[in-house]
Design a protein around this motif. Structure first.
Motif, PDB file in Angstrom:
ATOM      1  N   LEU A   1      29.784 -39.727  -6.938  1.00 24.35           N
ATOM      2  CA  LEU A   1      29.570 -41.112  -7.363  1.00 24.35           C
ATOM      3  C   LEU A   1      28.982 -41.837  -6.163  1.00 24.35           C
ATOM      4  CD1 LEU A   1      33.065 -41.698  -9.048  1.00 24.35           C
ATOM      5  CD2 LEU A   1      31.022 -40.652 -10.051  1.00 24.35           C
TER       6      LEU A   1
ATOM      7  N   ARG B   1      19.800 -41.269  -6.673  1.00 26.50           N
ATOM      8  CA  ARG B   1      20.030 -41.195  -8.125  1.00 26.50           C
ATOM      9  C   ARG B   1      19.901 -39.745  -8.601  1.00 26.50           C
ATOM     10  NH1 ARG B   1      20.132 -45.231 -11.588  1.00 26.50           N
ATOM     11  NH2 ARG B   1      19.191 -46.703 -10.129  1.00 26.50           N
TER      12      ARG B   1
ATOM     13  N   SER C   1      23.103 -37.781  -7.847  1.00 22.95           N
ATOM     14  CA  SER C   1      24.400 -38.403  -8.163  1.00 22.95           C
ATOM     15  C   SER C   1      24.767 -38.243  -9.627  1.00 22.95           C
ATOM     16  CB  SER C   1      24.366 -39.902  -7.836  1.00 22.95           C
ATOM     17  OG  SER C   1      24.046 -40.084  -6.486  1.00 22.95           O
ATOM     18  N   ASP C   2      26.072 -38.084  -9.892  1.00 26.65           N
ATOM     19  CA  ASP C   2      26.536 -38.089 -11.273  1.00 26.65           C
ATOM     20  C   ASP C   2      26.553 -39.516 -11.807  1.00 26.65           C
ATOM     21  OD1 ASP C   2      27.464 -35.202 -11.859  1.00 26.65           O
ATOM     22  OD2 ASP C   2      28.171 -35.622  -9.834  1.00 26.65           O
ATOM     23  N   ARG C   3      26.787 -40.460 -10.905  1.00 21.48           N
ATOM     24  CA  ARG C   3      26.738 -41.885 -11.278  1.00 21.48           C
ATOM     25  C   ARG C   3      26.335 -42.644 -10.037  1.00 21.48           C
ATOM     26  NH1 ARG C   3      32.276 -43.559 -13.115  1.00 21.48           N
ATOM     27  NH2 ARG C   3      32.148 -45.470 -11.911  1.00 21.48           N
TER      28      ARG C   3
ATOM     29  N   THR D   1      39.352 -44.820 -11.335  1.00 21.79           N
ATOM     30  CA  THR D   1      38.626 -43.615 -10.920  1.00 21.79           C
ATOM     31  C   THR D   1      39.439 -42.873  -9.859  1.00 21.79           C
ATOM     32  OG1 THR D   1      36.615 -44.912 -11.198  1.00 21.79           O
ATOM     33  CG2 THR D   1      36.376 -42.768 -10.098  1.00 21.79           C
TER      34      THR D   1
END
Ligand code: FAD
Ligand code: FES
Ligand code: MG
Length: 303
Positions: A128, A146, A149-151, A179
């Motif tokens: 993240l 980006r 990254s997963d988010r 989270t």
């Protein structure tokens, strides 16, 4: 001599250079840095290895012009050379699959974060990312972050782009949303790293920061990069650059980083006076003459 293969401005006063250095390109690992000296009379400055291409034999640096040495190197073009490029220096980042990692890059700090975040993602972590800058013009490597990254959350302090606010606000929101974070790695201005460590401390989230003290020899001999971590003296060039953010004496780091402000300003003013381009130095009041173009000379003096 180390030839520059590519040199370009990727954001306001932020430059990317690809440098031919085959042995370093083969050896370097995430988290390590170089010490660069432009010419005989230049000072040595540390810059992170953001990427390498062992096949081409090149390493990539990304740096912001904040004073004389960075302005001097930024004024170079493809085909110019650097006198010394020493590395890879510093301990590589400890990379393992810990679960969920939050990678936080503030301003130019996103450049050193990128190789570390890439390695942590490759090791199987859920990544993240929070990438921030004071304003839109200073935001770098958004697309590159980006892509791995997963988010990702992008912030600007002034709201000129993406989410308005600090990276710490985005981090707090992640924590408040429940989270589960196993590791936080934060790289950016010292106040930002300190603020991140204060957000994670009450939640006992392991937080790694990459410190940026003044370095001279980068071999552990001169003591310039001395910091206090957990009450013990450490030398960032050989013991770091990464440390436990909850243990770092940030106040001392800030104080030591400001020790040569007068000399740094004088060096920049001399550089500009000799025709070097100011390029938005943080330290200098001097402005480049309108008719001057960047030069590739090395200048004398303490810096
Ligand atoms: P000056 O006007 O001389 O100094 C401006 C400020 O930069 C000073 O107030 C001081 O806080 C810092 N600084 C000055 N001299 C040094 C020095 N010899 N060593 C370290 N800091 C100094 N910057 C990037 O833009 N990109 C990077 O990838 C990057 N990686 C770094 C990795 C490490 C391990 C360290 C320690 C620093 C890194 N830096 C990076 C910071 C960079 O080294 C400084 O911005 C640069 O040395 C400033 O030099 P100057 O002459 O242009 O500015
Ligand atoms: Fe000299 Fe680290 S730079 S001891
Ligand atoms: Mg300097």
């Amino acid at each position: 001599m180390f030839p520059i293969l590519e040199s370009k401005e990727i954001a306001k006063n932020v430059f990317l250079q690809r440098i031919q250095a085959p042995r370093i390109a083969r050896k370097r690992r995430a988290g390590q840095f170089l010490v660069i000296r432009r010419g005989e009379l230049s000072e040595r400055i540390p810059l992170t290895i953001v990427n390498s291409d062992p096949a081409e034999g090149s390493v990539t640096i990304i740096f912001q012009t904040v004073g004389k040495s960075t302005a001097e190197i930024a004024s170079l073009s493809a085909g110019d050379t650097l006198l010394d490029v020493v590395g890879p220096l510093g301990l590589p980042t400890h990379i393992e699959n810990v679960g969920t990692v939050v990678g936080i890059g503030g301003g130019i700090g996103t450049a050193p974060l990128l190789p570390i975040a890439t390695a942590l993602k490759s090791a199987g972590n859920l990544l993240l990312s929070i990438v921030g800058a004071r304003t839109k013009d200073l935001l770098i490597l958004e697309e590159e972050m980006r892509a791995i990254s997963d988010r990702i959350v992008v912030t600007t302090d002034d709201g000129s782009y993406a989410k308005k606010g600090f990276v710490t606000t985005a981090l707090q929101e992640m924590i408040d949303a429940g989270t589960k974070i196993d590791l936080c790695i934060a790289i950016g201005p010292v106040p930002m790293m300190k603020a991140v460590a204060e957000v994670t401390r009450p939640h006992q989230i392991k937080t790694v920061v990459s410190l940026n003290p003044i370095m001279v020899d980068a071999t552990g001999m001169c003591g310039a990069c001395r910091v206090t971590v957990g009450g013990k003296t450490k030398f960032v060039c050989v013991d770091g650059p990464e440390f436990d953010g909850h243990e770092v004496d940030f106040k001392e780091l800030v104080m030591r980083n400001r020790a040569y402000l007068k000399e740094e300003k004088e060096a920049m003013d001399r550089f500009v006076h000799k025709g070097g381009k100011c390029m938005g130095s943080a330290n200098s009041a001097a402005k480049p003459a309108a008719d001057k173009t960047p030069v590739t000379v090395t200048t004398g003096g303490a810096n």
